[in-house]
Write an enzyme that holds these catalytic residues in place. Structure first.
Site, PDB file in Angstrom:
ATOM      1  N   GLY A 239       0.759  -1.244   0.000  1.00 46.51           N
ATOM      2  CA  GLY A 239       0.000   0.000   0.000  1.00 46.51           C
ATOM      3  C   GLY A 239       0.785   1.285   0.000  1.00 46.51           C
ATOM      4  N   GLU A 273       4.065  -6.610   1.867  1.00 51.58           N
ATOM      5  CA  GLU A 273       3.635  -7.004   0.523  1.00 51.58           C
ATOM      6  C   GLU A 273       3.651  -5.811  -0.430  1.00 51.58           C
ATOM      7  OE1 GLU A 273      -0.332  -8.468   1.147  1.00 51.58           O
ATOM      8  OE2 GLU A 273       0.303 -10.163   2.360  1.00 51.58           O
ATOM      9  N   PRO A 274       4.804  -5.189  -0.643  1.00 47.56           N
ATOM     10  CA  PRO A 274       4.821  -4.006  -1.514  1.00 47.56           C
ATOM     11  C   PRO A 274       4.668  -4.391  -2.980  1.00 47.56           C
ATOM     12  CG  PRO A 274       7.062  -4.624  -0.964  1.00 47.56           C
ATOM     13  CD  PRO A 274       6.163  -5.561  -0.191  1.00 47.56           C
ATOM     14  N   ARG A 276       3.363  -1.552  -5.823  1.00 46.74           N
ATOM     15  CA  ARG A 276       3.574  -0.304  -6.560  1.00 46.74           C
ATOM     16  C   ARG A 276       4.936   0.343  -6.277  1.00 46.74           C
ATOM     17  NH1 ARG A 276      -0.981   2.828  -7.994  1.00 46.74           N
ATOM     18  NH2 ARG A 276      -2.087   1.720  -6.361  1.00 46.74           N
ATOM     19  N   CYS A 342     -13.258   3.494 -28.934  1.00 48.06           N
ATOM     20  CA  CYS A 342     -14.549   4.184 -29.097  1.00 48.06           C
ATOM     21  C   CYS A 342     -15.248   4.396 -27.768  1.00 48.06           C
ATOM     22  CB  CYS A 342     -15.455   3.339 -29.980  1.00 48.06           C
ATOM     23  SG  CYS A 342     -14.526   2.322 -31.082  1.00 48.06           S
ATOM     24  N   GLU A 343     -14.591   5.041 -26.851  1.00 45.64           N
ATOM     25  CA  GLU A 343     -15.208   5.353 -25.561  1.00 45.64           C
ATOM     26  C   GLU A 343     -14.724   6.728 -25.134  1.00 45.64           C
ATOM     27  OE1 GLU A 343     -16.245   2.914 -22.669  1.00 45.64           O
ATOM     28  OE2 GLU A 343     -15.948   1.030 -23.732  1.00 45.64           O
TER      29      GLU A 343
HETATM   30  N1  LLP Z   1      -1.350  -6.992  -0.683  1.00 44.19           N
HETATM   31  C1  LLP Z   1      -2.658  -7.120  -0.979  1.00 44.19           C
HETATM   32  C2  LLP Z   1      -3.463  -8.093  -0.246  1.00 44.19           C
HETATM   33  C3  LLP Z   1      -3.228  -6.345  -1.990  1.00 44.19           C
HETATM   34  O1  LLP Z   1      -4.519  -6.486  -2.286  1.00 44.19           O
HETATM   35  C4  LLP Z   1      -2.425  -5.413  -2.693  1.00 44.19           C
HETATM   36  C5  LLP Z   1      -2.985  -4.571  -3.739  1.00 44.19           C
HETATM   37  C6  LLP Z   1      -1.057  -5.317  -2.351  1.00 44.19           C
HETATM   38  C7  LLP Z   1      -0.561  -6.120  -1.338  1.00 44.19           C
HETATM   39  C8  LLP Z   1      -0.113  -4.387  -3.043  1.00 44.19           C
HETATM   40  O2  LLP Z   1      -0.451  -3.068  -2.867  1.00 44.19           O
HETATM   41  P1  LLP Z   1       0.540  -1.897  -3.359  1.00 44.19           P
HETATM   42  O3  LLP Z   1       1.793  -1.990  -2.547  1.00 44.19           O
HETATM   43  O4  LLP Z   1       0.813  -2.112  -4.795  1.00 44.19           O
HETATM   44  O5  LLP Z   1      -0.229  -0.674  -3.098  1.00 44.19           O
HETATM   45  N2  LLP Z   1      -5.094  -1.421  -9.602  1.00 44.19           N
HETATM   46  C9  LLP Z   1      -4.931  -0.399  -8.590  1.00 44.19           C
HETATM   47  C10 LLP Z   1      -4.276  -0.935  -7.347  1.00 44.19           C
HETATM   48  C11 LLP Z   1      -4.991  -2.098  -6.740  1.00 44.19           C
HETATM   49  C12 LLP Z   1      -4.276  -2.681  -5.564  1.00 44.19           C
HETATM   50  C13 LLP Z   1      -4.885  -3.953  -5.128  1.00 44.19           C
HETATM   51  N3  LLP Z   1      -4.224  -4.588  -4.043  1.00 44.19           N
HETATM   52  C14 LLP Z   1      -4.173   0.766  -9.197  1.00 44.19           C
HETATM   53  O6  LLP Z   1      -3.843   0.735 -10.384  1.00 44.19           O
HETATM   54  O7  LLP Z   1      -3.930   1.769  -8.515  1.00 44.19           O
END
Ligand code: LLP
Length: 419
Positions: A239, A273-274, A276, A342-343
């Site tokens: 997150g 769990e990184p 992004r 086309c959107e």
């Molecule tokens: N762990 C779990 C259980 C998750 O559901 C997620 C992301 C992560 C870790 C990784 O999160 P991050 O570190 O990447 O923030 N498609 C959206 C983001 C959806 C994230 C879903 N879960 C976007 O493009 O912003």
């Protein structure tokens, strides 16, 4: 160190001009920097060096085989949410005992697959799932290692579609029910309680929600101790946000500091769990300007990448910087950068002040390494674009562009048509 930078007005990825890759590969394509992924992973991992930790990269952010292989060489584990992600992770050589499995809708076949391969832990998202995992483990003669994903009801102050830790979200189990879940789990013959988990959302740019969630988890861990339930792993999920525009998210060091100091009176191993933060700013989408159109109230720059290639702008109103690959023209305009689909929602940028491209000029859509290619689709029968990785002065196509034949692979025409 930014590995996407201009030299003599030309955008480079590490030591390779982006235009050179476009010439060989065609457009659009995703482009990743090996050095950036490596640096981001090492920075994140080292930020927690004072404690026992396991970094489980979140596969959904970018699951390409080359990226998973690279992260494996750096010692990463994985956070998965499907059998497909488990398959990819194992294929990339990630040891199964470094894999954690989250997700509200695990199917029987996926649970069995994870049990058979011996993953580190299931992050359980409902009491029914807990029961099913126990039943399947008994059938397979295994003991399933479990954590309960707790929904701590904190507001991560991010886009509502990527908030996951609020009561109204489908994720996890509220604290009171989680206590019930742990008591149940203790009585089940084929589960082993080893952890506690939460993931409150994505693109979080404020440290407070993380520390609030952590406080709830700590209180719960202490209550569980009183019930003689001992937690070995505390999984804080992912997150941590990144800079797309002018956000200033906590740096990994600051984030780690908050977590490490909060857990110092607990004897738990931390899991993170990184997604992004590892790959987001390690990738760009390269597209070509096709046409310009002056509407009566707007300018449009029509490019060859669309919402099927990068859906984030339209789905979350997400901002991605759009830059020229070759600088020099200083004429700025305010325009929508739109794709060929086309959107009306098919845009990469809206009302954006950008350097006006000439037709045929290359443009870079920045910060596209996470949830870019992964959320792309074949909508409008557009081919999925290639992915390229650069290391120093070399580049490699890590995924080929699809062909028209790929579009129809697996389809078949029933005999009853035309009868
Ligand atoms: N762990 C779990 C259980 C998750 O559901 C997620 C992301 C992560 C870790 C990784 O999160 P991050 O570190 O990447 O923030 N498609 C959206 C983001 C959806 C994230 C879903 N879960 C976007 O493009 O912003």
């Amino acid at each position: 160190m930014n590995h996407f930078k201009y030299r003599n007005n030309e955008l480079y990825c590490e030591e390779v001009p982006v235009a050179k890759i476009a010439e060989e590969v065609g457009t659009p394509f995703y482009l990743y920097s090996h050095a950036t992924i490596t640096r981001h992973f090492n920075n994140f991992n080292n930020a927690f060096s004072k404690v026992k930790r396991l970094i489980c990269y979140s596969v959904k952010a970018n699951a390409s085989a080359a990226i998973l292989n690279l992260l494996n060489t750096l010692g990463s584990g994985l956070d998965i949410v499907s059998g497909g992600e488990l398959f990819r992770g194992l294929k990339a050589g990630i040891p199964s005992d470094k894999i954690v499995y989250s997700g509200v809708g695990k199917r029987i076949d996926e649970i069995d697959y994870a049990l058979e391969t011996g993953i580190l832990m299931f992050n359980v998202e409902s009491l029914e799932e807990l029961d099913l995992i126990n039943t399947r483990a008994a059938l397979l003669n295994r003991k399933a290692p479990v954590a309960i994903r707790v929904n701590p009801d904190v507001d991560p102050k991010t886009h509502p579609y990527i908030s996951t830790g609020l009561k109204k979200n489908k994720f996890g189990i509220d604290i009171e029910t989680a206590i019930k879940g742990y008591k149940t789990a203790k009585s089940l013959s084929h589960v082993d309680i080893i952890g506690i988990d939460c993931h409150i959302g994505s693109q979080i740019t404020d440290i407070q929600p993380f520390s609030d969630a952590l406080q709830s988890l700590k209180t719960l861990i202490k209550k569980l101790e009183e019930l003689d339930i001992h937690i070995k792993y505390l999984d804080m999920g992912g997150g941590l946000g990144i800079t797309y525009d002018d956000e200033s998210p906590p740096q990994p060091g600051e984030y780690a500091e908050v977590i490490v100091s909060a857990i110092k009176d607990l004897s738990v191993q931390i899991i993170l769990e990184p997604g992004r933060v590892i790959v987001g700013n390690a990738g760009i989408l390269v597209t070509r300007a096709l046409y310009k159109k002056k509407g009566s109230i707007k300018n449009f720059i029509i490019v060859d990448a669309g919402m099927n290639d990068l859906i984030r702008p339209t789905l979350y109103r997400a901002y991605h910087a759009v830059q020229p690959v070759n600088q020099g023209n200083e004429k700025w305009i305010t325009a929508d950068v739109v794709g060929p689909i086309c959107e009306t929602g098919d845009y990469l940028a809206q009302d954006r002040k950008i350097v006006e491209p000439g037709n045929g000029n290359l443009m870079a859509v920045m910060s596209a390494g996470a949830y870019g290619f992964m959320m792309s689709s074949n909508y409008c029968s557009r081919l999925k674009v290639p992915e390229v990785m650069v290391r120093d002065d070399q580049f490699h196509v890590i995924r080929e562009r699809q062909t028209y034949e790929d579009l129809v692979t697996g389809e078949s025409i029933p005999e009853f048509i035309g009868k």
